[in-house]
Design a protein around this motif. Sequence first.
Motif, PDB file in Angstrom:
ATOM      1  N   THR A  29       0.898  -1.097   0.058  1.00  0.00           N
ATOM      2  CA  THR A  29       0.019   0.146   0.069  1.00  0.00           C
ATOM      3  C   THR A  29       0.813   1.260   0.147  1.00  0.00           C
ATOM      4  OG1 THR A  29      -1.676  -1.374   1.205  1.00  0.00           O
ATOM      5  CG2 THR A  29      -1.612   1.242   1.126  1.00  0.00           C
ATOM      6  N   ASN A  30       0.644   2.177  -0.755  1.00  0.00           N
ATOM      7  CA  ASN A  30       1.329   3.391  -1.067  1.00  0.00           C
ATOM      8  C   ASN A  30       0.719   4.477  -0.248  1.00  0.00           C
ATOM      9  OD1 ASN A  30       2.684   5.642  -1.744  1.00  0.00           O
ATOM     10  ND2 ASN A  30       2.257   5.428  -3.881  1.00  0.00           N
ATOM     11  N   ARG A  31       1.489   4.950   0.818  1.00  0.00           N
ATOM     12  CA  ARG A  31       0.933   5.903   1.634  1.00  0.00           C
ATOM     13  C   ARG A  31       2.133   7.202   1.735  1.00  0.00           C
ATOM     14  NH1 ARG A  31      -4.068   4.709   1.936  1.00  0.00           N
ATOM     15  NH2 ARG A  31      -4.742   3.139   3.049  1.00  0.00           N
ATOM     16  N   THR A  32       2.823   7.550   0.570  1.00  0.00           N
ATOM     17  CA  THR A  32       3.883   8.380   0.738  1.00  0.00           C
ATOM     18  C   THR A  32       3.661   9.819   0.301  1.00  0.00           C
ATOM     19  OG1 THR A  32       4.317   7.870  -1.899  1.00  0.00           O
ATOM     20  CG2 THR A  32       5.588   6.474   0.006  1.00  0.00           C
ATOM     21  N   GLY A  33       2.436   9.853  -0.504  1.00  0.00           N
ATOM     22  CA  GLY A  33       2.103  10.960  -0.933  1.00  0.00           C
ATOM     23  C   GLY A  33       2.441  11.194  -2.390  1.00  0.00           C
ATOM     24  N   TYR A  34       3.130  10.520  -2.997  1.00  0.00           N
ATOM     25  CA  TYR A  34       3.683  10.301  -4.209  1.00  0.00           C
ATOM     26  C   TYR A  34       3.210   9.049  -4.870  1.00  0.00           C
ATOM     27  CZ  TYR A  34       6.709  13.984  -2.364  1.00  0.00           C
ATOM     28  OH  TYR A  34       7.350  15.098  -1.746  1.00  0.00           O
ATOM     29  N   THR A  35       3.246   9.098  -6.340  1.00  0.00           N
ATOM     30  CA  THR A  35       3.037   8.111  -7.407  1.00  0.00           C
ATOM     31  C   THR A  35       4.300   7.046  -7.192  1.00  0.00           C
ATOM     32  OG1 THR A  35       1.731   9.465  -8.591  1.00  0.00           O
ATOM     33  CG2 THR A  35       2.486   7.271  -9.488  1.00  0.00           C
ATOM     34  N   LEU A  36       4.201   5.872  -7.227  1.00  0.00           N
ATOM     35  CA  LEU A  36       5.328   4.830  -7.263  1.00  0.00           C
ATOM     36  C   LEU A  36       5.373   4.348  -8.669  1.00  0.00           C
ATOM     37  CD1 LEU A  36       5.011   2.922  -3.803  1.00  0.00           C
ATOM     38  CD2 LEU A  36       6.593   4.647  -4.509  1.00  0.00           C
ATOM     39  N   VAL A  82      10.338   2.804  -6.046  1.00  0.00           N
ATOM     40  CA  VAL A  82      11.052   4.146  -6.545  1.00  0.00           C
ATOM     41  C   VAL A  82       9.679   5.103  -6.719  1.00  0.00           C
ATOM     42  CG1 VAL A  82      12.574   5.176  -7.999  1.00  0.00           C
ATOM     43  CG2 VAL A  82      13.015   2.993  -7.345  1.00  0.00           C
ATOM     44  N   ASP A  83       9.734   6.307  -6.249  1.00  0.00           N
ATOM     45  CA  ASP A  83       8.747   7.271  -6.778  1.00  0.00           C
ATOM     46  C   ASP A  83       8.937   8.115  -7.857  1.00  0.00           C
ATOM     47  OD1 ASP A  83      10.079   9.416  -5.665  1.00  0.00           O
ATOM     48  OD2 ASP A  83       9.346   9.559  -3.584  1.00  0.00           O
ATOM     49  N   GLU A  84       8.013   8.928  -7.916  1.00  0.00           N
ATOM     50  CA  GLU A  84       7.952   9.937  -9.115  1.00  0.00           C
ATOM     51  C   GLU A  84       9.393  10.736  -9.001  1.00  0.00           C
ATOM     52  OE1 GLU A  84       4.805  13.536  -8.596  1.00  0.00           O
ATOM     53  OE2 GLU A  84       4.252  11.302  -7.649  1.00  0.00           O
ATOM     54  N   ASP A  87      12.820   9.148  -5.546  1.00  0.00           N
ATOM     55  CA  ASP A  87      13.340   8.531  -4.310  1.00  0.00           C
ATOM     56  C   ASP A  87      13.042   7.202  -4.106  1.00  0.00           C
ATOM     57  OD1 ASP A  87      14.101  11.172  -3.258  1.00  0.00           O
ATOM     58  OD2 ASP A  87      12.021  11.661  -3.063  1.00  0.00           O
ATOM     59  N   SER A  88      13.666   6.386  -3.281  1.00  0.00           N
ATOM     60  CA  SER A  88      13.436   4.838  -2.961  1.00  0.00           C
ATOM     61  C   SER A  88      13.308   4.552  -1.493  1.00  0.00           C
ATOM     62  CB  SER A  88      14.847   4.198  -3.362  1.00  0.00           C
ATOM     63  OG  SER A  88      15.956   4.439  -2.750  1.00  0.00           O
ATOM     64  N   TYR A  89      12.574   3.326  -1.473  1.00  0.00           N
ATOM     65  CA  TYR A  89      12.136   2.842  -0.173  1.00  0.00           C
ATOM     66  C   TYR A  89      12.431   1.397  -0.452  1.00  0.00           C
ATOM     67  CZ  TYR A  89       9.215   7.061  -0.921  1.00  0.00           C
ATOM     68  OH  TYR A  89       8.729   8.325  -1.152  1.00  0.00           O
ATOM     69  N   THR A  90      13.515   1.021   0.552  1.00  0.00           N
ATOM     70  CA  THR A  90      13.754  -0.329   0.414  1.00  0.00           C
ATOM     71  C   THR A  90      13.406  -0.971   1.908  1.00  0.00           C
ATOM     72  OG1 THR A  90      15.636   0.403  -0.927  1.00  0.00           O
ATOM     73  CG2 THR A  90      15.720  -1.795  -0.078  1.00  0.00           C
ATOM     74  N   PHE A  91      13.000  -2.369   1.764  1.00  0.00           N
ATOM     75  CA  PHE A  91      12.725  -3.150   2.715  1.00  0.00           C
ATOM     76  C   PHE A  91      13.454  -4.508   2.720  1.00  0.00           C
ATOM     77  CE2 PHE A  91       8.863  -0.656   1.978  1.00  0.00           C
ATOM     78  CZ  PHE A  91       8.515   0.042   3.302  1.00  0.00           C
ATOM     79  N   TRP A  92      14.184  -4.683   3.443  1.00  0.00           N
ATOM     80  CA  TRP A  92      14.959  -5.791   3.596  1.00  0.00           C
ATOM     81  C   TRP A  92      14.351  -7.197   4.434  1.00  0.00           C
ATOM     82  CZ3 TRP A  92      18.563  -5.297   0.161  1.00  0.00           C
ATOM     83  CH2 TRP A  92      19.091  -3.907  -0.162  1.00  0.00           C
ATOM     84  N   ASN A  93      14.438  -8.265   3.905  1.00  0.00           N
ATOM     85  CA  ASN A  93      14.140  -9.612   4.721  1.00  0.00           C
ATOM     86  C   ASN A  93      12.829  -9.704   5.051  1.00  0.00           C
ATOM     87  OD1 ASN A  93      16.758 -10.776   4.560  1.00  0.00           O
ATOM     88  ND2 ASN A  93      17.340  -9.235   5.949  1.00  0.00           N
ATOM     89  N   ASP A 106       8.419   7.821   6.083  1.00  0.00           N
ATOM     90  CA  ASP A 106       9.126   7.023   7.212  1.00  0.00           C
ATOM     91  C   ASP A 106      10.121   6.128   6.653  1.00  0.00           C
ATOM     92  OD1 ASP A 106       8.054   8.839   9.221  1.00  0.00           O
ATOM     93  OD2 ASP A 106       6.564   7.443   9.443  1.00  0.00           O
ATOM     94  N   HIS A 107       9.690   5.334   5.456  1.00  0.00           N
ATOM     95  CA  HIS A 107      10.562   4.159   4.981  1.00  0.00           C
ATOM     96  C   HIS A 107      11.454   4.881   3.853  1.00  0.00           C
ATOM     97  CE1 HIS A 107       7.002   2.273   6.422  1.00  0.00           C
ATOM     98  NE2 HIS A 107       8.010   1.643   7.169  1.00  0.00           N
ATOM     99  N   LEU A 108      11.525   6.150   3.422  1.00  0.00           N
ATOM    100  CA  LEU A 108      12.551   6.600   2.517  1.00  0.00           C
ATOM    101  C   LEU A 108      14.075   6.456   2.816  1.00  0.00           C
ATOM    102  CD1 LEU A 108      12.311   8.625   0.048  1.00  0.00           C
ATOM    103  CD2 LEU A 108      12.736  10.576   1.695  1.00  0.00           C
ATOM    104  N   ASP A 109      14.594   5.930   1.915  1.00  0.00           N
ATOM    105  CA  ASP A 109      16.007   5.711   2.114  1.00  0.00           C
ATOM    106  C   ASP A 109      16.900   6.830   2.338  1.00  0.00           C
ATOM    107  OD1 ASP A 109      15.582   2.774   1.470  1.00  0.00           O
ATOM    108  OD2 ASP A 109      15.936   3.045  -0.465  1.00  0.00           O
TER     109      ASP A 109
END
Length: 109
Positions: A29-36, A82-84, A87-93, A106-109
């Motif tokens: 779910t995208n709750r970043t305020g930006y388009t992914l 990766v958003d418009e 900017d990237s958001y990476t989740f490991w494991n 909050d998940h912004l790299d």
Amino acid sequence: MRIKVLLAALLMLCSSSLVMAADYYVDITNRTGYTLYYMYVSPADSKSWEEDVLGNDVLMDGDTQRVTITGYNSPIFDIRLVDEDEDSYTFWNVDVSTQDLVVTLDHLD
């Protein structure tokens, strides 16, 4: 002797079924305020990102995308979005068998 052979065969059959590939899915779910624009889902032990699973689609803010993952032995994946603004958001494991993702700033790299 036959019982030992049968037990050994049964044990091998059970253990081989434990390592069979499975199908998984994860809801993102995208709750970043930006388009992914890009979404990469790769096995946690991979050294590179797999192909973009969004393809020509995008994930608008507020929307949820279900990603089906087939043919893997483990439910543990790394996920990168990766958003418009690139900017990237990476989740490991991420254990996709038990966990969905809600992506925020909050998940912004």
